[in-house]
Write an enzyme that holds these catalytic residues in place. Structure first.
Site, PDB file in Angstrom:
ATOM      1  N   GLN A   1      10.578  63.734  11.013  1.00  0.00           N
ATOM      2  CA  GLN A   1      11.103  62.971   9.889  1.00  0.00           C
ATOM      3  C   GLN A   1      11.577  63.878   8.758  1.00  0.00           C
ATOM      4  O   GLN A   1      11.980  63.401   7.695  1.00  0.00           O
ATOM      5  CB  GLN A   1      10.013  62.028   9.367  1.00  0.00           C
ATOM      6  CG  GLN A   1       9.581  60.994  10.396  1.00  0.00           C
ATOM      7  CD  GLN A   1       8.319  60.248   9.985  1.00  0.00           C
ATOM      8  OE1 GLN A   1       7.703  60.535   8.965  1.00  0.00           O
ATOM      9  NE2 GLN A   1       7.924  59.275  10.799  1.00  0.00           N
TER      10      GLN A   1
ATOM     11  N   HIS B   1       5.837  62.038   7.607  1.00  0.00           N
ATOM     12  CA  HIS B   1       5.440  61.527   6.289  1.00  0.00           C
ATOM     13  C   HIS B   1       5.670  62.524   5.153  1.00  0.00           C
ATOM     14  O   HIS B   1       4.749  62.937   4.461  1.00  0.00           O
ATOM     15  CB  HIS B   1       3.968  61.097   6.318  1.00  0.00           C
ATOM     16  CG  HIS B   1       3.689  60.017   7.318  1.00  0.00           C
ATOM     17  ND1 HIS B   1       2.420  59.505   7.496  1.00  0.00           N
ATOM     18  CD2 HIS B   1       4.493  59.347   8.183  1.00  0.00           C
ATOM     19  CE1 HIS B   1       2.463  58.581   8.443  1.00  0.00           C
ATOM     20  NE2 HIS B   1       3.730  58.462   8.873  1.00  0.00           N
TER      21      HIS B   1
ATOM     22  N   GLU C   1       3.577  48.891   1.086  1.00  0.00           N
ATOM     23  CA  GLU C   1       3.129  48.536  -0.257  1.00  0.00           C
ATOM     24  C   GLU C   1       4.164  48.816  -1.333  1.00  0.00           C
ATOM     25  O   GLU C   1       4.838  49.845  -1.307  1.00  0.00           O
ATOM     26  CB  GLU C   1       1.876  49.339  -0.621  1.00  0.00           C
ATOM     27  CG  GLU C   1       0.655  49.017   0.190  1.00  0.00           C
ATOM     28  CD  GLU C   1      -0.568  49.784  -0.290  1.00  0.00           C
ATOM     29  OE1 GLU C   1      -1.643  49.582   0.309  1.00  0.00           O
ATOM     30  OE2 GLU C   1      -0.464  50.582  -1.255  1.00  0.00           O
TER      31      GLU C   1
ATOM     32  N   TYR D   1      -1.920  51.791  14.211  1.00  0.00           N
ATOM     33  CA  TYR D   1      -0.986  51.588  15.324  1.00  0.00           C
ATOM     34  C   TYR D   1      -1.719  51.203  16.612  1.00  0.00           C
ATOM     35  O   TYR D   1      -1.169  50.518  17.465  1.00  0.00           O
ATOM     36  CB  TYR D   1      -0.147  52.848  15.547  1.00  0.00           C
ATOM     37  CG  TYR D   1       0.851  53.102  14.439  1.00  0.00           C
ATOM     38  CD1 TYR D   1       1.859  52.189  14.159  1.00  0.00           C
ATOM     39  CD2 TYR D   1       0.759  54.239  13.661  1.00  0.00           C
ATOM     40  CE1 TYR D   1       2.766  52.415  13.136  1.00  0.00           C
ATOM     41  CE2 TYR D   1       1.659  54.478  12.637  1.00  0.00           C
ATOM     42  CZ  TYR D   1       2.663  53.561  12.388  1.00  0.00           C
ATOM     43  OH  TYR D   1       3.559  53.793  11.366  1.00  0.00           O
TER      44      TYR D   1
END
Length: 376
Positions: A92, A156, A248, A269
């Site tokens: 990512q 992340h 959130e 998960y």
């Protein structure tokens, strides 16, 4: 393969019409709670586009996660910007956010976030640089913040940057796939950080008097905040990915703990439950989604073109492929409208552009930059 220019914007007398102008002939109309809107494709294609920012000279910049920064000038010409820092691309990570400084017209300064290499590891990093007058090159690169410690994970990164009204910079850092870091106040991972434009610690940071990287922390207990923006009062809001549910919206405040991984909504998960969704001393989200929508960019709208939406929160959805409008009343979310359900693909970033138009980036396949304006 990229086209040489790939621009589908409208031009008038050689000047790109970002602020005004009739929609393109191939624009699409949609019905919304505020009336009919027109969405037009303004630029593309892009490979894994991640962020867009507007420049005071009517141009704009777009990042691609693969490491390319594109400058699109007021005349519609598109060029790759040189002078980039070293960037690790994988998982990512890569080139992520870009924001033009508020005083860009005077300083030509921009802020970039990206995965910076550190041997075999990486750090979410915030760098300031100056964009040349022709938009072709970055100079005077200065690292303002680098996540500590460096890690080998490709997950992340967080990586949104927001310039506060006082000129300080917020930067979001995900937990890098190691949840325990979010509760480790010796690590700048799983946190919202705050630094000055010189890369120093603001005197009013909650831990400013403490030694080490902890002094840069604004708030902690975050999983992967990929969206951030200011409301009309200049207050920071973020949106972060949960796991299987538990995305959130938060309004991070100094020194407070937002719970990850000790509390969360949804499940892991694997389907296993989290330890719980509430605990004394840990903050509750303003809003959460369960199941997950996989949120990305966040913008709080001024109401310039749609007064009924003033103060509302707009969030891009990657998994569910829509633009979410959250009806906000003060510090509460009281409703949601889902715009353009699966019409354009994964929405990676959303910004309010010049004149109050709403712009968004998509990143699946041949990603593109779109503009939403009221239909005439």
């Amino acid at each position: 393969m990229r086209t040489a220019i790939g621009i589908l914007c409208i031009a008038l007398a050689g000047v790109m019409v970002w602020r005004t102008g009739a929609p393109a002939a191939n624009a699409t109309e949609f019905e919304t709670s505020a009336g009919t809107v027109t969405v037009e494709r303004m630029a593309g294609p892009f490979e894994h586009a991640w962020a867009v920012t507007f420049l005071a000279d009517d141009g704009l910049l777009v990042t691609e996660r693969g490491g390319t920064l594109w400058h699109i000038g007021a005349d519609g010409a598109r060029q790759q910007v040189g002078g980039m820092p070293a960037i690790t691309v994988g998982g990512q990570g890569g080139l992520l956010d870009v924001v033009a400084a508020r005083d860009f017209a005077e300083t030509r300064e921009i802020f970039l976030t990206y995965a910076a290499p550190d041997g075999s590891r990486t750090r979410t990093t915030l760098t300031a640089a100056r964009l040349s007058a022709d938009g072709a090159r970055l100079t005077d690169l200065r690292v303002l913040f680098a996540q500590d410690p460096a890690v080998s994970s490709g997950f992340h990164f967080g990586s949104r940057v927001v310039e506060a009204p006082d000129g300080t910079l917020f930067v979001t850092v995900g937990d890098r796939g190691t949840p325990r870091y979010a509760q480790d106040d010796a690590a700048t991972i799983g946190k919202v950080m705050r630094v000055t434009r010189a890369g120093t610690v603001p005197a009013d940071n909650p831990f400013a008097t403490e030694d080490g990287p902890r002094a840069q922390i604004w708030s902690l207990g975050h999983r992967n905040p990929q969206g951030a923006g200011l409301d009309g009062e200049g207050r920071l809001w973020t949106v972060e990915h949960g796991a299987r549910g538990g995305d959130e919206i938060n309004r991070p405040q100094p020194g407070l703990n937002y719970g990850w991984p000790r509390i969360s909504y949804g499940t892991h998960y694997s389907g296993a439950p989290h330890p719980g969704s509430a605990e004394a001393g840990l903050e509750q989200p303003v809003h959460y989604w369960d199941p997950s929508i996989a949120p990305s960019g966040l913008m709080i709208y001024s109401g310039a073109l749609w007064p009924a939406w003033a103060g509302d929160i707009f969030v891009g959805a990657l998994k569910s492929r829509f633009l979410s409008r959250l009806d906000r009343e003060g510090d509460s979310v009281v409703g949601e409208e889902r715009l353009f359900d699966d019409a354009f693909g994964r929405v990676r970033d959303v910004r309010e552009g010049p004149g109050g138009a709403i712009w968004f980036l998509t990143d699946a396949g041949e990603g593109a930059l779109y503009r939403m304006v009221p239909a005439d």
